[in-house]
Design a protein around this motif. Structure first.
Motif, PDB file in Angstrom:
ATOM      1  N   LEU A  16       0.740  -1.265   0.002  1.00 10.93           N
ATOM      2  CA  LEU A  16      -0.106  -0.184   0.105  1.00 10.93           C
ATOM      3  C   LEU A  16       0.750   1.322   0.080  1.00 10.93           C
ATOM      4  O   LEU A  16       0.622   2.339  -0.626  1.00 10.93           O
ATOM      5  N   VAL A  17       1.944   1.097   0.717  1.00 11.59           N
ATOM      6  CA  VAL A  17       2.870   2.246   0.916  1.00 11.59           C
ATOM      7  C   VAL A  17       3.433   2.664  -0.591  1.00 11.59           C
ATOM      8  O   VAL A  17       3.644   3.611  -1.316  1.00 11.59           O
ATOM      9  N   GLY A  18       4.181   1.396  -1.164  1.00 16.61           N
ATOM     10  CA  GLY A  18       4.509   1.488  -2.615  1.00 16.61           C
ATOM     11  C   GLY A  18       3.495   1.954  -3.599  1.00 16.61           C
ATOM     12  O   GLY A  18       3.706   2.953  -4.336  1.00 16.61           O
ATOM     13  N   ALA A  19       2.059   1.586  -3.488  1.00 17.49           N
ATOM     14  CA  ALA A  19       1.197   2.079  -4.195  1.00 17.49           C
ATOM     15  C   ALA A  19       0.963   3.650  -3.981  1.00 17.49           C
ATOM     16  O   ALA A  19       0.802   4.408  -4.994  1.00 17.49           O
ATOM     17  N   SER A  20       1.134   3.889  -2.956  1.00 14.01           N
ATOM     18  CA  SER A  20       0.708   5.404  -2.688  1.00 14.01           C
ATOM     19  C   SER A  20       1.860   6.230  -3.242  1.00 14.01           C
ATOM     20  O   SER A  20       1.673   7.233  -3.850  1.00 14.01           O
ATOM     21  N   GLN A  21       3.141   5.900  -3.273  1.00 16.07           N
ATOM     22  CA  GLN A  21       4.195   6.423  -3.804  1.00 16.07           C
ATOM     23  C   GLN A  21       4.274   6.628  -5.432  1.00 16.07           C
ATOM     24  O   GLN A  21       4.392   7.586  -6.020  1.00 16.07           O
ATOM     25  N   VAL A  22       3.600   5.466  -5.771  1.00 17.86           N
ATOM     26  CA  VAL A  22       3.601   5.478  -7.479  1.00 17.86           C
ATOM     27  C   VAL A  22       2.600   6.524  -7.730  1.00 17.86           C
ATOM     28  O   VAL A  22       2.572   7.067  -8.761  1.00 17.86           O
ATOM     29  N   VAL A  23       1.273   6.314  -7.285  1.00 15.05           N
ATOM     30  CA  VAL A  23       0.145   7.193  -7.730  1.00 15.05           C
ATOM     31  C   VAL A  23       0.550   8.691  -7.437  1.00 15.05           C
ATOM     32  O   VAL A  23       0.414   9.447  -8.310  1.00 15.05           O
ATOM     33  N   GLY A  24       1.249   8.964  -6.103  1.00 15.58           N
ATOM     34  CA  GLY A  24       1.651  10.259  -5.956  1.00 15.58           C
ATOM     35  C   GLY A  24       2.704  10.964  -6.851  1.00 15.58           C
ATOM     36  O   GLY A  24       2.529  11.850  -7.246  1.00 15.58           O
ATOM     37  N   LEU A  25       3.548  10.150  -7.102  1.00 14.25           N
ATOM     38  CA  LEU A  25       4.785  10.651  -8.152  1.00 14.25           C
ATOM     39  C   LEU A  25       4.266  10.731  -9.592  1.00 14.25           C
ATOM     40  O   LEU A  25       4.482  11.581 -10.374  1.00 14.25           O
ATOM     41  N   ALA A  26       3.262   9.696  -9.909  1.00 14.56           N
ATOM     42  CA  ALA A  26       2.425  10.030 -11.263  1.00 14.56           C
ATOM     43  C   ALA A  26       1.726  11.218 -11.361  1.00 14.56           C
ATOM     44  O   ALA A  26       1.796  11.669 -12.465  1.00 14.56           O
ATOM     45  N   ALA A  27       1.280  11.516 -10.310  1.00 13.42           N
ATOM     46  CA  ALA A  27       0.310  12.841 -10.282  1.00 13.42           C
ATOM     47  C   ALA A  27       1.456  13.966 -10.451  1.00 13.42           C
ATOM     48  O   ALA A  27       1.075  14.920 -11.252  1.00 13.42           O
ATOM     49  N   VAL A  28       2.313  13.901  -9.934  1.00 13.71           N
ATOM     50  CA  VAL A  28       3.423  15.225  -9.972  1.00 13.71           C
ATOM     51  C   VAL A  28       3.933  15.124 -11.258  1.00 13.71           C
ATOM     52  O   VAL A  28       3.922  16.194 -12.135  1.00 13.71           O
ATOM     53  N   VAL A  29       4.139  13.792 -11.965  1.00 16.60           N
ATOM     54  CA  VAL A  29       4.736  13.830 -13.526  1.00 16.60           C
ATOM     55  C   VAL A  29       3.715  14.319 -14.259  1.00 16.60           C
ATOM     56  O   VAL A  29       4.147  15.033 -15.282  1.00 16.60           O
ATOM     57  N   LEU A  30       2.367  13.924 -13.961  1.00 16.86           N
ATOM     58  CA  LEU A  30       1.350  14.053 -15.160  1.00 16.86           C
ATOM     59  C   LEU A  30       0.878  15.896 -14.899  1.00 16.86           C
ATOM     60  O   LEU A  30       0.682  16.408 -15.899  1.00 16.86           O
ATOM     61  N   THR A  31       1.325  16.413 -13.739  1.00 18.42           N
ATOM     62  CA  THR A  31       1.433  17.906 -13.782  1.00 18.42           C
ATOM     63  C   THR A  31       2.255  18.543 -14.565  1.00 18.42           C
ATOM     64  O   THR A  31       1.941  19.576 -15.196  1.00 18.42           O
ATOM     65  N   GLY A  32       3.520  18.080 -14.361  1.00 17.74           N
ATOM     66  CA  GLY A  32       4.679  18.683 -15.084  1.00 17.74           C
ATOM     67  C   GLY A  32       4.486  18.388 -16.429  1.00 17.74           C
ATOM     68  O   GLY A  32       4.736  19.168 -17.433  1.00 17.74           O
ATOM     69  N   VAL A  33       4.005  17.301 -17.120  1.00 17.59           N
ATOM     70  CA  VAL A  33       3.568  16.983 -18.271  1.00 17.59           C
ATOM     71  C   VAL A  33       2.503  17.959 -18.925  1.00 17.59           C
ATOM     72  O   VAL A  33       2.601  18.573 -20.075  1.00 17.59           O
ATOM     73  N   TRP A  34       1.483  18.165 -18.148  1.00 18.08           N
ATOM     74  CA  TRP A  34       0.545  19.103 -18.583  1.00 18.08           C
ATOM     75  C   TRP A  34       0.865  20.293 -18.606  1.00 18.08           C
ATOM     76  O   TRP A  34       0.713  21.090 -19.757  1.00 18.08           O
ATOM     77  N   MET A  35       1.730  20.916 -17.621  1.00 17.40           N
ATOM     78  CA  MET A  35       2.039  22.411 -17.931  1.00 17.40           C
ATOM     79  C   MET A  35       3.346  22.259 -18.748  1.00 17.40           C
ATOM     80  O   MET A  35       3.496  23.695 -19.599  1.00 17.40           O
ATOM     81  N   GLY A  36       4.087  21.394 -18.901  1.00 15.17           N
ATOM     82  CA  GLY A  36       5.256  21.551 -19.875  1.00 15.17           C
ATOM     83  C   GLY A  36       4.897  21.298 -21.228  1.00 15.17           C
ATOM     84  O   GLY A  36       5.227  22.016 -22.029  1.00 15.17           O
ATOM     85  N   HIS A  37       4.134  20.331 -21.588  1.00 16.34           N
ATOM     86  CA  HIS A  37       3.821  19.964 -22.921  1.00 16.34           C
ATOM     87  C   HIS A  37       2.512  20.629 -23.370  1.00 16.34           C
ATOM     88  O   HIS A  37       2.570  21.188 -24.476  1.00 16.34           O
ATOM     89  N   PHE A  38       1.543  20.824 -22.734  1.00 16.82           N
ATOM     90  CA  PHE A  38       0.237  21.313 -23.315  1.00 16.82           C
ATOM     91  C   PHE A  38       0.238  22.928 -22.870  1.00 16.82           C
ATOM     92  O   PHE A  38      -0.674  23.641 -23.826  1.00 16.82           O
ATOM     93  N   ARG A  39       0.822  23.353 -21.960  1.00 17.26           N
ATOM     94  CA  ARG A  39       0.489  24.683 -21.769  1.00 17.26           C
ATOM     95  C   ARG A  39       1.906  25.591 -21.967  1.00 17.26           C
ATOM     96  O   ARG A  39       2.014  26.727 -21.566  1.00 17.26           O
ATOM     97  N   GLY A  40       2.981  25.026 -22.481  1.00 10.36           N
ATOM     98  CA  GLY A  40       4.219  25.594 -22.956  1.00 10.36           C
ATOM     99  C   GLY A  40       5.329  25.640 -22.052  1.00 10.36           C
ATOM    100  O   GLY A  40       6.438  26.192 -22.707  1.00 10.36           O
ATOM    101  N   GLY A  41       5.469  25.247 -21.163  1.00 10.20           N
ATOM    102  CA  GLY A  41       6.754  25.274 -20.342  1.00 10.20           C
ATOM    103  C   GLY A  41       6.574  25.953 -19.158  1.00 10.20           C
ATOM    104  O   GLY A  41       5.596  26.427 -18.735  1.00 10.20           O
ATOM    105  N   PHE A  42       7.840  26.262 -18.446  1.00 11.67           N
ATOM    106  CA  PHE A  42       8.004  27.159 -17.381  1.00 11.67           C
ATOM    107  C   PHE A  42       8.910  27.985 -17.539  1.00 11.67           C
ATOM    108  O   PHE A  42       9.776  28.039 -18.378  1.00 11.67           O
ATOM    109  N   ALA A  43       8.815  29.342 -16.632  1.00 15.52           N
ATOM    110  CA  ALA A  43       9.496  30.362 -16.680  1.00 15.52           C
ATOM    111  C   ALA A  43       9.263  31.053 -15.488  1.00 15.52           C
ATOM    112  O   ALA A  43       8.421  30.803 -14.616  1.00 15.52           O
TER     113      ALA A  43
END
Length: 252
Positions: A16-43
């Protein structure tokens, strides 16, 4: 609960701990992909690209790191309590710093674009979460990490501190879900109903945040996963109390 059932429940814990970390990290990565790929990146220039740091920092800081800071008391329940307290406080401090960066980014980008602040439900909930998170961190610092209060006050405040930690995690996830919906409606409202890739990705992100919250809630509230009493630590706590509040270490 009998011994066999207890062993089974505890055997599931690392999964369960492992699953929570996978899910949490996936959420962080998807947020980065959303803002980085679909919204143009960071500045960091006051543009819309600076705004993109806001959702990434909030998901990373107020959701993922805050959840992990709470979880350390379950994962390291057999370690020295002082060390676990330090780790708990350090992760929370890191979450606070990252969250402050996210807040500065959104206000800075809004000011540059002349967009009004603090009018939406998302902004109200987010501000309340951030303020209460700061209060919670300071109170934890003063009561537990470098205690200035009496042992009676610490014991009285401890359940409140734990309850507020869970409430803050729920508030952070709820504010994130409101922010996701708000961003989608502002950015792709005309095509959102067509299941565009950006909309689907953001929806999946929301589901991941919910799953992270559910997993953390289960791990935190199960009695079988709580930190077991440590007689040596209890003895030291009593000794410290008598030395700081009067009496002798041998008094009941």
């Amino acid at each position: 609960m009998d011994e066999a059932a207890l062993r089974h429940v505890r055997s599931v814990f690392p999964w369960l701990v492992g699953a929570s970390q996978v899910v949490g990290l996936a959420a962080v990565v998807l947020t980065g992909v959303w803002m980085g790929h679909f919204r143009g990146g960071f500045a960091w220039d006051g543009s819309a690209l600076e705004f993109n740091l806001h959702p990434l920092c909030m998901v990373l800081g107020l959701v993922f790191l805050q959840g992990d800071a709470i979880l350390v008391y379950r994962v390291f329940r057999n370690e020295t309590k002082r060390n676990v307290k330090m780790l708990h406080g350090i992760i929370h401090l890191l979450a606070l710093i990252i969250s402050i960066i996210g807040f500065v980014a959104v206000f800075d980008s809004h000011r540059a674009a002349k967009i009004p602040d603090m009018y939406s439900l998302h902004s109200w909930c987010g501000m309340a979460t951030m303020v209460l998170f700061c209060v919670q961190w300071v109170m934890g610092l003063l009561f537990f990490l470098f205690p200035v209060a009496s042992s009676w006050l610490r014991a009285s405040y401890l359940p409140i501190h734990g309850f507020c930690g869970v409430v803050l995690l729920v508030m952070a996830i709820g504010s994130s879900l409101l922010g996701i919906t708000e961003k989608l409606l502002y950015s792709i409202m005309s095509t959102y109903s067509l299941f565009t890739p950006e909309g689907v990705l953001a929806n999946v992100l929301g589901i991941l945040l919910l799953c992270f919250g559910v997993l953390l809630g289960y791990l935190i509230t199960r009695e079988e996963y709580r930190r077991p009493p440590n007689p040596e630590e209890e003895s030291l706590s009593v000794h410290f109390k008598t030395l700081t509040e009067g009496g002798s270490p041998t008094m009941p």
